[in-house]
Write an enzyme that holds these catalytic residues in place. Structure first.
Site, PDB file in Angstrom:
ATOM      1  N   TYR B 102       0.736  -1.433   0.214  1.00 51.45           N
ATOM      2  CA  TYR B 102       0.199  -0.168  -0.053  1.00 51.45           C
ATOM      3  C   TYR B 102       0.511   1.233   0.188  1.00 51.45           C
ATOM      4  CZ  TYR B 102      -4.220  -2.685   1.293  1.00 51.45           C
ATOM      5  OH  TYR B 102      -5.176  -3.817   1.250  1.00 51.45           O
ATOM      6  N   TYR B 141      -0.671 -10.087   0.165  1.00 53.45           N
ATOM      7  CA  TYR B 141       0.962  -9.902   1.017  1.00 53.45           C
ATOM      8  C   TYR B 141       0.216 -10.309   2.554  1.00 53.45           C
ATOM      9  CZ  TYR B 141      -3.045  -6.205   2.767  1.00 53.45           C
ATOM     10  OH  TYR B 141      -4.536  -5.763   3.035  1.00 53.45           O
ATOM     11  N   ARG B 151      -2.760 -12.186   3.836  1.00 50.31           N
ATOM     12  CA  ARG B 151      -3.793 -11.417   2.795  1.00 50.31           C
ATOM     13  C   ARG B 151      -4.481 -12.462   1.632  1.00 50.31           C
ATOM     14  NH1 ARG B 151      -7.911  -8.404   4.304  1.00 50.31           N
ATOM     15  NH2 ARG B 151      -8.773  -9.855   3.573  1.00 50.31           N
ATOM     16  N   HIS B 154      -7.108  -8.416  -2.484  1.00 54.23           N
ATOM     17  CA  HIS B 154      -8.169  -7.979  -2.637  1.00 54.23           C
ATOM     18  C   HIS B 154      -8.992  -6.412  -2.612  1.00 54.23           C
ATOM     19  CE1 HIS B 154      -6.302  -6.889   1.270  1.00 54.23           C
ATOM     20  NE2 HIS B 154      -6.853  -7.029   1.766  1.00 54.23           N
ATOM     21  N   HIS B 156     -10.696  -2.947  -1.291  1.00 55.49           N
ATOM     22  CA  HIS B 156     -11.620  -2.550  -0.738  1.00 55.49           C
ATOM     23  C   HIS B 156     -12.879  -1.143  -1.049  1.00 55.49           C
ATOM     24  CE1 HIS B 156      -8.861  -3.421   3.357  1.00 55.49           C
ATOM     25  NE2 HIS B 156      -7.817  -3.228   2.351  1.00 55.49           N
TER      26      HIS B 156
END
Lengths: 187, 234
Positions: B102, B141, B151, B154, B156
């Site tokens: 991120y 990640y 995870r 995905h 959000h």
């Protein structure tokens, strides 16, 4: 057709650059907004008493100083204060704190005491928590139908209190868990 | 005033889902108090205060150069419980880059940042509740929830429907991802059908030849028999 609403998933720790880049969303009461202006200070604390370190977010939805929501379902919305935005959104800082500039809402629907609707999002919350902020000492609290649903000894968790030594400032703690856990509502 | 239907048991995650460790000190342990829906819950923000830019729904156009990774189209409809499209709904999304990192100061996963990718977008649904984003496929990640925890890829999503009650933050997953079976966040939802509805579908009809794969992701918000939407010009 009868569809089931999609499942919620946590906002996670990295929402800031998408959701909370606009600090103006902390200011609900613009210049010229009617009513009693106030600063509303939130502090979000987890079950170990530690502040949620900058990974929670508070959203507010409230009526204007005359109890009017700026939404088509409110028959009074046409008269809602144009200098007041009923929606607010801020991330908490490293102390778990965020501060909104707003006005004290009026009583809406004739029955309910002045209150602010709150949604809490955070890493570790798989869906948002809904609560309300009421104002300690407000006479209308005695007859509020929602407060009446809350056991008397827990109502204090919903009460913002004047911050000592700071004019027009009210504070409330959102305790996610544990001793004096905030009352959360199932909507 | 019509109350919205209550949530079907199992279709939403429990607050306390110990497989996802952070819930252990953050989930409320006292029972929630059922709140009748009043004007406070049945109204909600008419989202207009964050102006939407013309490229806000194309995350590959935010910098001079295109980002690294596999370009994809993510589109679908925002529906209410009657299956009617929700018009003028605010859709916000954010995601990791193709390497699973991120653009956030506290993400310390040692994967490369991409100077040409922020990973945040927003748009308003059209009159039929449709939305469409162009982005790149996010990477999986590690997240230290347990030993060797990863995870699944995905995106959000954050949505505002017609009322504060219909507010939703969720995550979209990708089909055929082996990490889905292992993910405590997805599995915090007990109902298998509800889990599957968070997984997008590859859609050849949305796929653009010589350009990008298409993934369809429809989202259902709470609410039925929407009241007519009235514009109050400001």
């Amino acid at each position: 057709m009868n569809l089931t609403p999609s499942a919620s998933q946590t906002v996670g720790p990295f929402f800031h650059y998408a959701l909370t880049t606009n600090a103006a969303l902390g200011i609900l009461a613009g210049e010229g907004a009617q009513g009693e202006r106030l600063r509303l200070v939130f502090r979000v604390v987890d079950g170990e008493g530690a502040p949620t370190p900058a990974d929670s977010m508070i959203e507010l939805w409230q009526a204007d100083a005359h109890g009017r929501y700026g939404h088509a379902l409110d028959s009074q919305s046409c008269n809602a204060d144009p200098n007041f935005c009923g929606f607010g959104r801020l991330e908490t800082d490293s102390n778990g704190t965020c501060i909104f500039e707003t006005v004290k809402p009026g009583s809406c629907g004739g029955l309910q005491a002045p209150h602010i609707n709150v949604a809490v999002f955070a890493r570790g919350l798989l869906k948002q928590l809904h609560t309300r902020v009421y104002f300690d000492g407000e006479a209308l609290n005695a007859n509020d139908p929602v407060l009446a649903l809350v056991p008397e000894d827990r109502r204090t968790t919903l009460m913002a209190k004047p911050t000592p030594g700071q004019a027009n400032t009210w504070s409330i703690e959102i305790r996610l868990q544990g001793e004096a856990e905030t009352v959360f509502f199932d909507l | 005033m019509n109350e919205y239907p209550r949530m079907k048991p199992g279709s939403q995650p429990e607050f306390l889902s110990p497989g996802y460790k952070s819930t252990i000190v953050r989930a409320p342990l006292r029972p929630l108090i059922a709140l009748p829906h009043t004007l406070s819950e049945l109204t909600g923000p008419v989202y207009g205060h964050n102006p939407i830019g013309p490229t806000d729904n194309d995350l590959t156009l935010h910098f001079a150069e295109p980002p690294q990774g596999e370009r994809i189209i993510v589109a679908g409809r925002i529906l209410d419980e009657d299956g009617k499209g929700v018009p003028n709904a605010m859709v916000e999304l954010w995601q990791a880059n193709a390497a699973g990192r991120y653009q956030h100061k506290r993400d310390n996963h040692p994967a490369p940042l991409d100077p040409n990718f922020l990973g945040a977008g927003r748009m308003i649904t059209d009159q039929d509740g449709n939305y469409r984003f162009v982005t790149i496929k996010p990477g999986a990640y590690p997240w230290r929830n347990h030993h060797n925890a990863w995870r699944p890829a995905h995106i959000h999503f954050s949505l505002f429907g017609t009322a504060f009650v219909s507010r939703l933050v969720t995550q979209m997953y990708f089909p055929n991802d082996p990490l889905l079976q292992l993910d405590p966040v997805l599995h915090s939802v007990r109902d298998k059908d509800a889990q599957e509805r968070l997984v997008s579908q590859f859609d050849l009809s949305m796929t653009e030849p010589e350009w990008a794969l298409g993934y369809r992701f429809d989202i259902v918000l709470r609410g039925r028999k929407a009241t007519p939407f009235e514009e109050h010009g400001k």
